[in-house]
Scaffold this active site. Structure first.
Site, mmCIF file in Angstrom:
data_model
loop_
_atom_site.group_PDB
_atom_site.id
_atom_site.type_symbol
_atom_site.label_atom_id
_atom_site.label_comp_id
_atom_site.label_asym_id
_atom_site.label_seq_id
_atom_site.Cartn_x
_atom_site.Cartn_y
_atom_site.Cartn_z
ATOM 1 N N LYS A 72 0.831 -1.209 0.000
ATOM 2 C CA LYS A 72 0.000 0.000 0.000
ATOM 3 C C LYS A 72 0.863 1.256 0.000
ATOM 4 C CE LYS A 72 -1.496 2.046 3.652
ATOM 5 N NZ LYS A 72 -2.166 2.585 4.848
ATOM 6 N N ASN A 73 1.849 1.302 0.893
ATOM 7 C CA ASN A 73 2.640 2.522 1.049
ATOM 8 C C ASN A 73 3.661 2.725 -0.064
ATOM 9 O OD1 ASN A 73 1.224 3.224 3.329
ATOM 10 N ND2 ASN A 73 2.730 2.375 4.747
ATOM 11 N N CYS A 104 -4.459 6.958 10.147
ATOM 12 C CA CYS A 104 -4.581 6.364 11.484
ATOM 13 C C CYS A 104 -4.321 7.405 12.566
ATOM 14 C CB CYS A 104 -3.577 5.218 11.652
ATOM 15 S SG CYS A 104 -4.038 3.720 10.792
ATOM 16 N N ARG A 118 1.106 13.114 14.273
ATOM 17 C CA ARG A 118 1.576 12.874 12.907
ATOM 18 C C ARG A 118 1.578 14.207 12.164
ATOM 19 N NH1 ARG A 118 -1.043 7.905 9.942
ATOM 20 N NH2 ARG A 118 1.032 7.758 9.085
ATOM 21 N N ASP A 137 5.148 0.727 12.202
ATOM 22 C CA ASP A 137 3.942 0.004 11.796
ATOM 23 C C ASP A 137 3.893 -1.405 12.360
ATOM 24 O OD1 ASP A 137 3.069 2.124 10.345
ATOM 25 O OD2 ASP A 137 3.279 1.201 8.382
ATOM 26 N N ARG A 167 -8.031 -0.838 5.430
ATOM 27 C CA ARG A 167 -7.268 0.234 4.812
ATOM 28 C C ARG A 167 -5.896 -0.262 4.352
ATOM 29 N NH1 ARG A 167 -5.621 3.636 8.447
ATOM 30 N NH2 ARG A 167 -4.736 4.883 6.783
#
Length: 424
Positions: free
Chosen positions: A29-30, A123, A128, A311, A403
């Site tokens: 995903k990232n 999230c 952040r 993560d 997600r």
């Protein structure tokens, strides 16, 4: 692009099954998200293969880019991306639900445009900030204003600059790479994050016609007049997914094979897994892991790449429940990323969190519980803990999990897990 479901969706896990088998990874995903944004720099369509198109974050990014003029088409797991008329309108408020919407700022700066971006989401795992994004884009010459409506950016052309981050930020590095690709002069990012996703983004940009060089914590972008695009590139496999399924299988005493994957993506994770007592090795283009041996307690400190990513600390927290002794997990990046610990307590194990540290005593009997996915990885941790708990676990707010994990229920079922998705 987004499906509407009636009722409440939950995951129901019945613990006790040993997980063994083969799992094919989706694209990361990232890695996919910044690649999609960067591909929209191209004048000609660029084809991205192995895109995890079922992930909600990916669907949202594609949706907001399409609605604002980018030429994007989805065909299975292949996504065709080109500049089109981006940006030609307002950004859908749904952009506020994902953090990677920030990359639209870099895209607009590169294309000498302006847009108003709703405040980014993602999230809720502590502080952040996106100040490094704005600082870097400003140094390239963009004009940025923050209002109650969102972040407004306008640019009449980027000019290369030296940009130093006070901490290595993944998406911040990617944003500047995109913005500086079409710029006058050279941009150097100091203390950049240069994890594999960044390296892959640089490879894609170079194929498209940019000039990007990455070394340890330094990224240099020589601006070019235009990006042609018109290339084809595959998104790297999901290393985070790999670690999650390795832990899921081995904490149940099972064995797993992950084809078309390399331990090069997870060197520190693999080192710690071996230290814990899990056999992990690579052979014939695949990664194998076995959890037959006794597992030892461990101390984990998250760190920028090549260290263990923040993560993964909730994933290792679940693993700590089946390790003998007290394990400690300290997060040096997101110091408040322990909301999920309150959910893990509901299983009856010994787990405590204070400051930026969690302490988990393994070897205790766990009982299925009703829990909530507080965030993406915290939700995955709840699934893993449910796999080794007696009885039934019901997990709510599973949209957080979806997600970042494509088809997680069916993949765990392939390994033998007793898990199902329910709508009530």
């Amino acid at each position: 692009m987004t499906a509407t479901l009636t009722g409440t969706k939950t995951f129901v896990v019945t613990g006790g099954n040993q997980l063994t088998g083969t799992i094919k990874l989706s694209g990361a995903k990232n890695a996919a998200l910044p690649m999609i944004a960067a591909a929209c720099l191209g004048e000609e369509p660029t084809l991205l293969d192995n895109v995890p198109v079922e992930l909600r974050d990916v669907k949202i990014l594609i949706q907001i880019l399409q609605e604002s003029g980018a030429a994007i088409e989805v065909n299975g797991s292949t996504v065709s991306c080109a500049r089109g008329s981006f940006p030609n309108g307002s950004i859908n408020p749904i952009a506020s639900e994902i953090r990677y919407s920030l990359l639209l700022l870099g895209l607009a700066a590169a294309l000498q445009s302006e847009l108003l971006l709703p405040m980014p989401g993602g999230c809720k795992i502590g502080d952040r900030k996106y100040d490094l994004h704005l600082m870097g884009l400003s140094k390239l010459g963009a004009t940025i204003d923050e209002t109650e409506e969102g972040i407004h950016i306008s640019s009449k052309g980027s000019v290369g600059s030296e940009i130093e981050f006070y901490l290595p930020t993944t998406s911040g590095t990617e944003n500047i790479m995109i913005a500086a690709a079409i710029a006058e002069g050279t941009t150097t990012i100091l203390n950049a994050n240069t994890r594999p996703e960044i390296m892959e983004l640089a490879k894609l940009l170079n194929l498209m016609g940019a000039e990007v060089e990455c070394s340890n914590r330094i990224v240099q972008i020589k601006g070019v007049k235009s990006i042609r695009g018109g290339v084809r590139y595959a998104v790297m496999p999901g290393w985070d997914e790999a670690v999650t399924y390795i832990v899921a299988s081995t904490m149940t005493g099972g064995e797993i094979c992950i084809p078309d994957f390399s331990l090069d993506f997870i060197k520190e994770d693999a080192r710690l897994l071996k230290e814990i007592g899990i056999d992990v090795f690579e052979w014939g283009g695949a990664v194998y892991a076995s959890g037959k041996k006794e597992k030892r307690a461990f101390d984990l400190f998250t760190a920028p790449y090549p260290g263990i990513n923040s993560d993964m600390q909730p994933i290792f927290a679940a693993l700590a429940f089946v390790a003998n002794g007290k394990s400690t997990i300290t997060d040096l990046r997101f110091t408040e990323r322990f909301k999920y610990i309150d959910e893990l307590k509901k299983y009856g194990g010994s787990v405590h969190a204070f400051g930026n540290t969690a302490i988990i005593e393994g070897g205790r009997r766990l009982q299925g519980a009703e829990v909530k996915a507080t965030d993406l990885r915290g939700g995955a941790s709840c699934i893993l803990t449910g796999l080794v708990s007696e009885g039934v676990t019901i997990i709510s707010n599973v949209s957080q999990i979806e997600r970042g994990y494509e088809n997680i229920v069916s993949k765990l079922q392939q390994l033998g897990a007793n898990i199902e998705s329910r709508i009530s």
